[in-house]
Design a protein around this motif. Structure first.
Motif, PDB file in Angstrom:
ATOM      1  N   VAL A  16     -38.598  23.249 -39.525  1.00 43.26           N
ATOM      2  CA  VAL A  16     -38.481  21.969 -38.842  1.00 43.26           C
ATOM      3  C   VAL A  16     -37.824  22.127 -37.473  1.00 43.26           C
ATOM      4  O   VAL A  16     -38.286  21.569 -36.482  1.00 43.26           O
ATOM      5  CB  VAL A  16     -37.680  20.973 -39.718  1.00 43.26           C
ATOM      6  N   ARG A  17     -36.751  22.897 -37.410  1.00 40.68           N
ATOM      7  CA  ARG A  17     -35.977  23.023 -36.168  1.00 40.68           C
ATOM      8  C   ARG A  17     -36.482  24.125 -35.239  1.00 40.68           C
ATOM      9  O   ARG A  17     -35.969  24.273 -34.136  1.00 40.68           O
ATOM     10  CB  ARG A  17     -34.515  23.303 -36.490  1.00 40.68           C
ATOM     11  N   LYS A  18     -37.455  24.916 -35.695  1.00 40.98           N
ATOM     12  CA  LYS A  18     -38.027  26.012 -34.898  1.00 40.98           C
ATOM     13  C   LYS A  18     -36.948  27.006 -34.467  1.00 40.98           C
ATOM     14  O   LYS A  18     -36.872  27.428 -33.331  1.00 40.98           O
ATOM     15  CB  LYS A  18     -38.733  25.470 -33.659  1.00 40.98           C
ATOM     16  N   LYS A  19     -36.121  27.395 -35.414  1.00 43.94           N
ATOM     17  CA  LYS A  19     -35.034  28.350 -35.158  1.00 43.94           C
ATOM     18  C   LYS A  19     -35.406  29.720 -35.712  1.00 43.94           C
ATOM     19  O   LYS A  19     -34.655  30.343 -36.454  1.00 43.94           O
ATOM     20  CB  LYS A  19     -33.731  27.869 -35.811  1.00 43.94           C
ATOM     21  N   TRP A  20     -36.545  30.243 -35.330  1.00 47.10           N
ATOM     22  CA  TRP A  20     -37.031  31.511 -35.880  1.00 47.10           C
ATOM     23  C   TRP A  20     -36.178  32.698 -35.467  1.00 47.10           C
ATOM     24  O   TRP A  20     -36.199  33.734 -36.101  1.00 47.10           O
ATOM     25  CB  TRP A  20     -38.481  31.743 -35.471  1.00 47.10           C
ATOM     26  N   TRP A  21     -35.390  32.552 -34.406  1.00 47.68           N
ATOM     27  CA  TRP A  21     -34.538  33.649 -33.960  1.00 47.68           C
ATOM     28  C   TRP A  21     -33.394  33.904 -34.939  1.00 47.68           C
ATOM     29  O   TRP A  21     -32.747  34.963 -34.885  1.00 47.68           O
ATOM     30  CB  TRP A  21     -33.989  33.367 -32.564  1.00 47.68           C
ATOM     31  N   LEU A  22     -33.123  32.977 -35.843  1.00 44.01           N
ATOM     32  CA  LEU A  22     -32.072  33.176 -36.847  1.00 44.01           C
ATOM     33  C   LEU A  22     -32.492  34.140 -37.953  1.00 44.01           C
ATOM     34  O   LEU A  22     -31.636  34.756 -38.589  1.00 44.01           O
ATOM     35  CB  LEU A  22     -31.692  31.842 -37.483  1.00 44.01           C
ATOM     36  N   MET A  23     -33.781  34.272 -38.196  1.00 39.67           N
ATOM     37  CA  MET A  23     -34.253  35.077 -39.315  1.00 39.67           C
ATOM     38  C   MET A  23     -33.867  36.560 -39.197  1.00 39.67           C
ATOM     39  O   MET A  23     -33.379  37.125 -40.179  1.00 39.67           O
ATOM     40  CB  MET A  23     -35.767  34.920 -39.470  1.00 39.67           C
ATOM     41  N   PRO A  24     -34.019  37.224 -38.051  1.00 35.77           N
ATOM     42  CA  PRO A  24     -33.587  38.630 -37.981  1.00 35.77           C
ATOM     43  C   PRO A  24     -32.085  38.802 -38.208  1.00 35.77           C
ATOM     44  O   PRO A  24     -31.650  39.784 -38.806  1.00 35.77           O
ATOM     45  CB  PRO A  24     -33.970  39.066 -36.570  1.00 35.77           C
ATOM     46  N   ILE A  25     -31.290  37.839 -37.755  1.00 34.64           N
ATOM     47  CA  ILE A  25     -29.837  37.920 -37.960  1.00 34.64           C
ATOM     48  C   ILE A  25     -29.511  37.824 -39.439  1.00 34.64           C
ATOM     49  O   ILE A  25     -28.700  38.601 -39.962  1.00 34.64           O
ATOM     50  CB  ILE A  25     -29.131  36.809 -37.157  1.00 34.64           C
ATOM     51  N   VAL A  26     -30.134  36.895 -40.132  1.00 34.43           N
ATOM     52  CA  VAL A  26     -29.881  36.711 -41.564  1.00 34.43           C
ATOM     53  C   VAL A  26     -30.338  37.941 -42.344  1.00 34.43           C
ATOM     54  O   VAL A  26     -29.623  38.414 -43.241  1.00 34.43           O
ATOM     55  CB  VAL A  26     -30.575  35.425 -42.070  1.00 34.43           C
ATOM     56  N   ILE A  27     -31.499  38.480 -42.017  1.00 32.60           N
ATOM     57  CA  ILE A  27     -31.997  39.669 -42.714  1.00 32.60           C
ATOM     58  C   ILE A  27     -31.057  40.850 -42.493  1.00 32.60           C
ATOM     59  O   ILE A  27     -30.735  41.581 -43.430  1.00 32.60           O
ATOM     60  CB  ILE A  27     -33.433  39.995 -42.245  1.00 32.60           C
ATOM     61  N   PHE A  28     -30.574  41.026 -41.262  1.00 32.43           N
ATOM     62  CA  PHE A  28     -29.647  42.114 -40.978  1.00 32.43           C
ATOM     63  C   PHE A  28     -28.350  41.956 -41.767  1.00 32.43           C
ATOM     64  O   PHE A  28     -27.834  42.929 -42.330  1.00 32.43           O
ATOM     65  CB  PHE A  28     -29.348  42.168 -39.477  1.00 32.43           C
ATOM     66  N   LEU A  29     -27.813  40.754 -41.830  1.00 31.12           N
ATOM     67  CA  LEU A  29     -26.569  40.533 -42.572  1.00 31.12           C
ATOM     68  C   LEU A  29     -26.753  40.766 -44.067  1.00 31.12           C
ATOM     69  O   LEU A  29     -25.866  41.326 -44.727  1.00 31.12           O
ATOM     70  CB  LEU A  29     -26.047  39.122 -42.306  1.00 31.12           C
ATOM     71  N   VAL A  30     -27.887  40.370 -44.614  1.00 23.51           N
ATOM     72  CA  VAL A  30     -28.151  40.598 -46.034  1.00 23.51           C
ATOM     73  C   VAL A  30     -28.281  42.094 -46.318  1.00 23.51           C
ATOM     74  O   VAL A  30     -27.730  42.605 -47.309  1.00 23.51           O
ATOM     75  CB  VAL A  30     -29.422  39.831 -46.476  1.00 23.51           C
ATOM     76  N   LEU A  31     -28.993  42.814 -45.469  1.00 24.56           N
ATOM     77  CA  LEU A  31     -29.134  44.260 -45.663  1.00 24.56           C
ATOM     78  C   LEU A  31     -27.798  44.981 -45.507  1.00 24.56           C
ATOM     79  O   LEU A  31     -27.498  45.919 -46.256  1.00 24.56           O
ATOM     80  CB  LEU A  31     -30.157  44.828 -44.680  1.00 24.56           C
ATOM     81  N   LEU A  32     -26.991  44.562 -44.565  1.00 27.72           N
ATOM     82  CA  LEU A  32     -25.679  45.162 -44.379  1.00 27.72           C
ATOM     83  C   LEU A  32     -24.786  44.906 -45.586  1.00 27.72           C
ATOM     84  O   LEU A  32     -24.093  45.810 -46.058  1.00 27.72           O
ATOM     85  CB  LEU A  32     -25.028  44.609 -43.111  1.00 27.72           C
TER      86      LEU A  32
END
Length: 52
Positions: A16-32
């Motif tokens: 809805v908010r078109k915040k696709w730039w958040l996805m790589p950050i979230v994936i990196f934090l989960v993997l870390l």
């Protein structure tokens, strides 16, 4: 609240908010986090913790 509902709400927020730039950050934090959890009992742990 289940983990699946949190994930679905986050996915809806991204759409809805078109915040696709958040996805790589979230994936990196989960993997870390997974790296730290899986290596805490092994011989690799001292080398991982020196990175931080």
């Amino acid at each position: 609240m289940s983990k699946l509902s949190i994930m679905s709400e986050f996915w809806d927020f991204l759409k809805v908010r078109k915040k696709w730039w958040l996805m790589p950050i979230v994936i990196f934090l989960v993997l870390l986090g997974a790296l730290i959890i899986f290596t805490e009992g092994s011989a690799v742990a001292p080398f991982i913790y020196t990175l931080f």
